[in-house]
Design a protein around this motif. Sequence first.
Motif, PDB file in Angstrom:
ATOM      1  N   SER A 130      38.016 -12.027  95.400  1.00 42.03           N
ATOM      2  CA  SER A 130      39.332 -12.081  96.043  1.00 42.03           C
ATOM      3  C   SER A 130      40.181 -10.863  95.689  1.00 42.03           C
ATOM      4  O   SER A 130      40.887 -10.332  96.549  1.00 42.03           O
ATOM      5  CB  SER A 130      40.060 -13.380  95.696  1.00 42.03           C
ATOM      6  N   LEU A 131      40.109 -10.380  94.450  1.00 41.98           N
ATOM      7  CA  LEU A 131      40.892  -9.209  94.071  1.00 41.98           C
ATOM      8  C   LEU A 131      40.369  -7.957  94.776  1.00 41.98           C
ATOM      9  O   LEU A 131      41.156  -7.156  95.285  1.00 41.98           O
ATOM     10  CB  LEU A 131      40.885  -9.013  92.560  1.00 41.98           C
ATOM     11  N   GLU A 132      39.056  -7.797  94.816  1.00 46.68           N
ATOM     12  CA  GLU A 132      38.488  -6.634  95.515  1.00 46.68           C
ATOM     13  C   GLU A 132      38.850  -6.670  96.997  1.00 46.68           C
ATOM     14  O   GLU A 132      39.174  -5.644  97.593  1.00 46.68           O
ATOM     15  CB  GLU A 132      36.969  -6.564  95.328  1.00 46.68           C
ATOM     16  N   TRP A 133      38.805  -7.860  97.592  1.00 48.94           N
ATOM     17  CA  TRP A 133      39.186  -8.010  98.995  1.00 48.94           C
ATOM     18  C   TRP A 133      40.652  -7.619  99.189  1.00 48.94           C
ATOM     19  O   TRP A 133      40.996  -6.877 100.096  1.00 48.94           O
ATOM     20  CB  TRP A 133      38.949  -9.447  99.476  1.00 48.94           C
ATOM     21  N   LEU A 134      41.532  -8.125  98.314  1.00 47.43           N
ATOM     22  CA  LEU A 134      42.957  -7.829  98.442  1.00 47.43           C
ATOM     23  C   LEU A 134      43.210  -6.332  98.311  1.00 47.43           C
ATOM     24  O   LEU A 134      43.995  -5.757  99.063  1.00 47.43           O
ATOM     25  CB  LEU A 134      43.765  -8.602  97.392  1.00 47.43           C
ATOM     26  N   LYS A 135      42.538  -5.677  97.372  1.00 52.18           N
ATOM     27  CA  LYS A 135      42.713  -4.227  97.182  1.00 52.18           C
ATOM     28  C   LYS A 135      42.342  -3.452  98.437  1.00 52.18           C
ATOM     29  O   LYS A 135      43.019  -2.480  98.783  1.00 52.18           O
ATOM     30  CB  LYS A 135      41.852  -3.737  96.013  1.00 52.18           C
ATOM     31  N   THR A 136      41.268  -3.853  99.103  1.00 52.30           N
ATOM     32  CA  THR A 136      40.845  -3.120 100.298  1.00 52.30           C
ATOM     33  C   THR A 136      41.653  -3.492 101.538  1.00 52.30           C
ATOM     34  O   THR A 136      41.754  -2.706 102.462  1.00 52.30           O
ATOM     35  CB  THR A 136      39.343  -3.338 100.588  1.00 52.30           C
ATOM     36  N   THR A 137      42.247  -4.677 101.534  1.00 47.48           N
ATOM     37  CA  THR A 137      42.991  -5.150 102.701  1.00 47.48           C
ATOM     38  C   THR A 137      44.449  -4.727 102.668  1.00 47.48           C
ATOM     39  O   THR A 137      45.037  -4.443 103.705  1.00 47.48           O
ATOM     40  CB  THR A 137      42.918  -6.693 102.784  1.00 47.48           C
ATOM     41  N   SER A 138      45.041  -4.683 101.497  1.00 48.99           N
ATOM     42  CA  SER A 138      46.473  -4.414 101.356  1.00 48.99           C
ATOM     43  C   SER A 138      46.716  -3.169 100.508  1.00 48.99           C
ATOM     44  O   SER A 138      46.559  -3.218  99.287  1.00 48.99           O
ATOM     45  CB  SER A 138      47.170  -5.602 100.697  1.00 48.99           C
TER      46      SER A 138
END
Length: 191
Positions: free
Chosen positions: A18-26
Amino acid sequence: MYKAIIFDFFGVFCTNLSLEWLKTTSPDYEKKLPEYLEICQQNDAGKITIDQFHEKLANLAGVDADDVIKGMQEAMIIDQNLVSLTRKLKKQYKIALLSNAQSETVLEILDEHKISDLFDVIVVSSDIGIIKPDRNIFEHTISKLGCNIQESIFIDDSAINTQAAEKYGLRSIEYVDCPGLETQLKSAEII
């Protein structure tokens, strides 16, 4: 003498999805970290379902929940070197997995990557409603392993968790990468 090794999962065996996803999305993810961490705590404690977790993350990032699931799947990397090292360690030690997460997510990943057999004990915070660094989750895991705190070692990528475990008397290693872990295990005469 050590009898058991307790591993964290996300950030150790598997990327922190979830953190890696958030970093790439936002691009401004750092501003969203306090709300993100609150959502994760609700998820980890089992206070929300996995669908609610995905929906809350989607709302946080301004995307569709399906994009969250797809993005986290794309971010998933299992550290095969650590899997190999753990298979060697399992010949001498009981191995536990202790994760702050939703049980459904962890078990699906373990099954999908055929690594469930690495662990003699699996403790996932959402199942018991206690999250690291709470002392009770460490005690629960050690009890399930059938050994005592002095016979166990804990490996986690979070300094907060390793420092808390040390405070409770549980020898800990802050995980950075597999080669670094091997070096520390050798110096502790575990391998």
